[in-house]
Design an enzyme around this catalytic site. Structure first.
Site, PDB file in Angstrom:
ATOM      1  CD  GLU A 121     -13.811  -7.442   7.039  1.00  0.00           C
ATOM      2  OE1 GLU A 121     -14.970  -6.756   6.848  1.00  0.00           O
ATOM      3  OE2 GLU A 121     -13.078  -7.317   6.604  1.00  0.00           O
ATOM      4  CG  HIS A 167      -2.370  -5.662  -3.350  1.00  0.00           C
ATOM      5  ND1 HIS A 167      -1.946  -4.332  -3.837  1.00  0.00           N
ATOM      6  CD2 HIS A 167      -3.491  -5.691  -2.535  1.00  0.00           C
ATOM      7  CE1 HIS A 167      -2.846  -3.548  -2.899  1.00  0.00           C
ATOM      8  NE2 HIS A 167      -3.419  -4.550  -2.348  1.00  0.00           N
ATOM      9  CD  GLU A 221      -6.493  -0.966  -0.396  1.00  0.00           C
ATOM     10  OE1 GLU A 221      -5.865  -1.651  -1.153  1.00  0.00           O
ATOM     11  OE2 GLU A 221      -7.006  -1.221   0.457  1.00  0.00           O
ATOM     12  CG  HIS A 237      -1.885  -1.002   0.978  1.00  0.00           C
ATOM     13  ND1 HIS A 237      -2.561  -1.722   2.146  1.00  0.00           N
ATOM     14  CD2 HIS A 237      -2.867  -1.482   0.039  1.00  0.00           C
ATOM     15  CE1 HIS A 237      -3.372  -2.768   1.619  1.00  0.00           C
ATOM     16  NE2 HIS A 237      -3.680  -2.403   0.375  1.00  0.00           N
ATOM     17  CD1 TRP A 267     -14.142  -1.350  -1.833  1.00  0.00           C
ATOM     18  CD2 TRP A 267     -12.531   0.100  -0.925  1.00  0.00           C
ATOM     19  NE1 TRP A 267     -14.287  -1.559  -0.367  1.00  0.00           N
ATOM     20  CE2 TRP A 267     -13.318  -0.822   0.171  1.00  0.00           C
ATOM     21  CE3 TRP A 267     -11.668   0.678  -0.493  1.00  0.00           C
ATOM     22  CZ2 TRP A 267     -12.743  -0.654   1.487  1.00  0.00           C
ATOM     23  CZ3 TRP A 267     -11.344   0.883   1.059  1.00  0.00           C
ATOM     24  CH2 TRP A 267     -11.887   0.311   1.846  1.00  0.00           C
ATOM     25  CD  GLU A 298      -7.168  -3.811  -3.033  1.00  0.00           C
ATOM     26  OE1 GLU A 298      -6.609  -3.739  -1.828  1.00  0.00           O
ATOM     27  OE2 GLU A 298      -8.261  -3.746  -2.951  1.00  0.00           O
ATOM     28  CB  CYS A 346     -13.304  -5.791   0.469  1.00  0.00           C
ATOM     29  SG  CYS A 346     -13.162  -4.466   1.674  1.00  0.00           S
ATOM     30  CG  HIS A 376      -5.514  -7.966   0.537  1.00  0.00           C
ATOM     31  ND1 HIS A 376      -5.560  -6.916   1.808  1.00  0.00           N
ATOM     32  CD2 HIS A 376      -5.197  -6.917  -0.509  1.00  0.00           C
ATOM     33  CE1 HIS A 376      -5.717  -5.522   1.458  1.00  0.00           C
ATOM     34  NE2 HIS A 376      -5.662  -5.600  -0.008  1.00  0.00           N
ATOM     35  CE1 TYR A 417      -9.167   0.570  -5.111  1.00  0.00           C
ATOM     36  CE2 TYR A 417      -9.820  -1.602  -5.625  1.00  0.00           C
ATOM     37  CZ  TYR A 417      -9.517  -0.742  -4.804  1.00  0.00           C
ATOM     38  OH  TYR A 417      -9.439  -0.923  -3.406  1.00  0.00           O
TER      39      TYR A 417
END
Length: 172
Positions: free
Chosen positions: A85, A30, A110, A24, A157, A112, A65, A67, A100
């Protein structure tokens, strides 16, 4: 142990791994995923990010969201993070992906290749207070109208997904 992200090219071919914070800081592309959970009324479950998050605290976004981990499929990662979460799991399917890049006020960026996953759920989540401040259900039309009126309360995002892919979510 510091979380690592999977570095990819524009075709989602893995190039290596890097600590999440470093990726980041350097704005390196990524792999990531965004989960959208709908109920039987066609409403989307939104989460408000926890106040302690290192970027975008207290902003509203999609259900969850994160990774992918090395060796983990997009669906496995989505289900894992949904449990971590929001405190539940459900079947997920991938509907599309996009790239994006979004810089933040704290100097992080970000960048990604984001895999968008959808699923359905009709209960109440069991929120992880370290990750999530609150949640609510809204139709996509309600979200779009509120996003147009109050763009500053939504994550970068989430706004990009809505701008570029609203039709893909409504027909998923």
């Amino acid at each position: 142990m510091e979380e690592r992200v999977i570095l990819v090219d524009e075709n989602d071919n893995q190039l290596g791994v890097m600590p999440k914070m470093e990726a980041h800081e350097k704005a390196v592309l990524h792999r990531a995923f965004s989960v959208f959970i709908f109920n039987d009324k066609g409403q989307l479950m939104l989460q408000q990010r926890a106040a302690c998050k290192y970027h975008s605290p207290l902003l509203w976004t999609n259900t969850c969201c994160s990774h992918q981990r090395e060796g983990e499929s997009n669906i496995e990662a989505g289900r894992r993070r949904l449990q971590e979460e929001m405190g539940f799991t459900t079947e997920l399917k991938e509907v599309f992906s996009f790239i994006y890049k979004a810089p933040f006020d704290n100097g992080l960026t970000e960048h990604e290749l984001d895999h968008v996953l959808i699923g359905s759920f009709n209960g109440n989540p069991n929120l992880n207070a370290d990750e999530v401040e609150d949640y609510k259900w809204m139709t996509l039309q309600e979200v779009k109208a509120d996003m147009d009126k109050n763009p500053s309360i939504y994550t970068a995002w989430f706004k990009i997904i809505f701008d570029k892919s609203f039709d893909k979510l409504t027909h998923a």
